[in-house]
Design an enzyme around this catalytic site. Structure first.
Site, PDB file in Angstrom:
ATOM      1  N   ASP A  13      -1.659   6.089  -6.208  1.00 14.95           N
ATOM      2  CA  ASP A  13      -2.018   5.135  -5.160  1.00 14.95           C
ATOM      3  C   ASP A  13      -2.246   3.727  -5.694  1.00 14.95           C
ATOM      4  O   ASP A  13      -3.119   3.500  -6.522  1.00 14.95           O
ATOM      5  CB  ASP A  13      -3.288   5.624  -4.452  1.00 14.95           C
ATOM      6  CG  ASP A  13      -3.734   4.680  -3.346  1.00 14.95           C
ATOM      7  OD1 ASP A  13      -2.866   4.170  -2.609  1.00 14.95           O
ATOM      8  OD2 ASP A  13      -4.942   4.455  -3.214  1.00 14.95           O
ATOM      9  N   ASP A  57       0.823  -1.207   0.000  1.00 18.96           N
ATOM     10  CA  ASP A  57       0.000   0.000   0.000  1.00 18.96           C
ATOM     11  C   ASP A  57       0.857   1.258   0.000  1.00 18.96           C
ATOM     12  O   ASP A  57       1.533   1.566   0.990  1.00 18.96           O
ATOM     13  CB  ASP A  57      -0.904  -0.008   1.229  1.00 18.96           C
ATOM     14  CG  ASP A  57      -1.936   1.104   1.204  1.00 18.96           C
ATOM     15  OD1 ASP A  57      -2.104   1.749   0.147  1.00 18.96           O
ATOM     16  OD2 ASP A  57      -2.578   1.327   2.247  1.00 18.96           O
TER      17      ASP A  57
END
Length: 411
Positions: free
Chosen positions: A283, A98
């Site tokens: 992201d 992440d």
């Protein structure tokens, strides 16, 4: 970030050590990764998942709290999964890779195994992710990424409670270190060095950099990619890497993209500007490309798309697909073009998002607020599967390069 535990479905990108990485001090370390799509519950609500993640990005207080934004009818948390060893001897945990968060933690599914290298600090730790959370205790332990890439005395969270993480064990946080502030409940101003920070400070890698390569796929199996710690892998991109600084737009705002891997960009569709230069985020944990509501309305009008109730995505006819123009992302002095094929969801995977076979779904969605809010776009993996990306902590910048898949027509 992650919906109800009983409904979690994951796009797995597991660290598969098909060729074991070799630890060479002061050289970048590349980890081959291979994944599989695990869709098992029909309509997976990917867009809902992304919007819950946006809500968490906007609410900085969730970094150190267990509150979460509920998702109705969503049964997916998609991400890229790394097989990470913790302890000595190591226990392997499947952790979500992440770039939008920075704490590394385990224990959501497989329980943490205490070994001779495990040291509890007795500090409570907790983080919210929009559609999931964890809370537990901080430990200091040894982390192993593949064979030979070892980090000693790494802070990790060990979950005693979590929600939304069925089938995964936690998170490998690759975001900026400041995102860890507030996660230690009793030390609210303390930050926790990330995995990449410690690889660099311990002399294992030459630069505080991690690079990511993702390969597009139209199959629910054999999704390939690669993480490179300490530099870049020139075999995975073409031409040069162009860098852009972390944005400073609204840098004092809690919602600012500067808190993340945030950059400035403008977007044009064909010759029409749909989003003037503004700030947003790159992201890995977001599936689609989300843009400000006013930009989204312009894109929908220009493409002639209609909204699909089942998925929440835009759809276009075959005739309109044939007329689709490039969607251009202007970042720094460079332009990164998403071809018409890159703007659509893989048609062979329609049924796995609750869609209809034969329908063409677009991968551009509405972020939910007008431009000028400090967080006006998110370039998710629909963008990152077409461009190599580099996250450079030391120089506060993000880099991009074309790959052999930039113009692929696999969708």
């Amino acid at each position: 970030m992650f919906p109800a535990a009983s409904l979690l479905t994951v796009l797995l990108l597991a660290l598969s050590i098909t060729g074991s990485p070799v630890e060479v001090r002061n050289s970048p370390v590349t980890l081959p990764i291979v994944g599989r799509l695990n869709f098992s519950n029909g309509n997976v609500g990917l867009l809902q998942h992304d919007k819950a993640r946006v809500a968490a990005f906007r609410d900085s207080s969730t970094r150190g709290r267990t509150g979460s934004t509920p998702i109705t009818n969503s049964n997916v948390a998609n991400g890229y999964i790394a097989a990470v060893g913790v302890g000595s001897p190591p226990t392997t945990y499947n952790l979500v890779v992440d770039t939008g968060s920075s704490n590394t933690w385990v224990g959501a599914t497989a329980k943490y195994v205490v070994t001779k290298t495990s040291v509890s600090t007795r500090q409570p730790v907790e983080v919210g992710y929009g559609s999931g959370y964890f809370s537990g205790t901080e430990y200091i332990d040894t982390i192993t990424l593949g064979s030979g890439l070892t980090i000693t005395k790494q802070s990790i969270g060990v979950a005693s409670n979590s929600s939304g993480f069925t089938d995964v064990d936690g998170i490998l946080g690759l975001g900026p270190v400041d995102l860890t502030e507030g996660s230690l409940t009793n030390l609210p101003t303390t930050t926790i060095p990330t995995v990449t920070d410690n690889l660099y400070s311990q002399g294992t890698i030459p630069q505080n950099v991690v690079s990511i390569f993702l390969e597009p796929s139209s199959s629910k199996t054999e999704i390939k990619g690669e993480l490179t710690f300490g530099g870049t892998d020139a075999t995975k991109y073409t031409g040069g890497i162009a860098y852009t600084p972390i944005t400073t737009i609204d840098s004092t705002s809690a919602e600012s993209a500067s808190n993340y891997w945030g950059i400035n960009e403008s977007i044009t569709y064909g010759s029409m500007t749909i989003l003037s230069s503004t700030a947003g985020i790159v992201d890995t944990g977001t599936t689609f490309i989300l843009i400000a509501s006013d930009a989204f309305a312009k894109y929908q009008s220009a493409t002639g798309a209609t909204s699909d109730k089942a998925t929440g995505l835009l759809t276009i006819t075959s005739a309109k697909y044939s007329a689709l123009k490039n969607l251009d992302f202007h970042i720094g002095k460079e332009t990164y073009s998403l071809t018409p094929n890159a703007q659509i969801w893989p048609r062979s995977l329609n049924s796995y998002i609750g869609g209809t076979n034969g329908i063409i779904y677009l991968v551009v969605g509405d972020i939910g607020t007008p431009s000028g809010q400090g967080l006006d776009f998110i370039n998710g993996y629909a963008f990152l599967q077409r461009f190599y990306s580099v996250y450079d902590t030391a120089n506060s910048r993000v880099g991009f390069a074309k790959t052999s898949f930039t113009d692929a027509t696999t969708n």
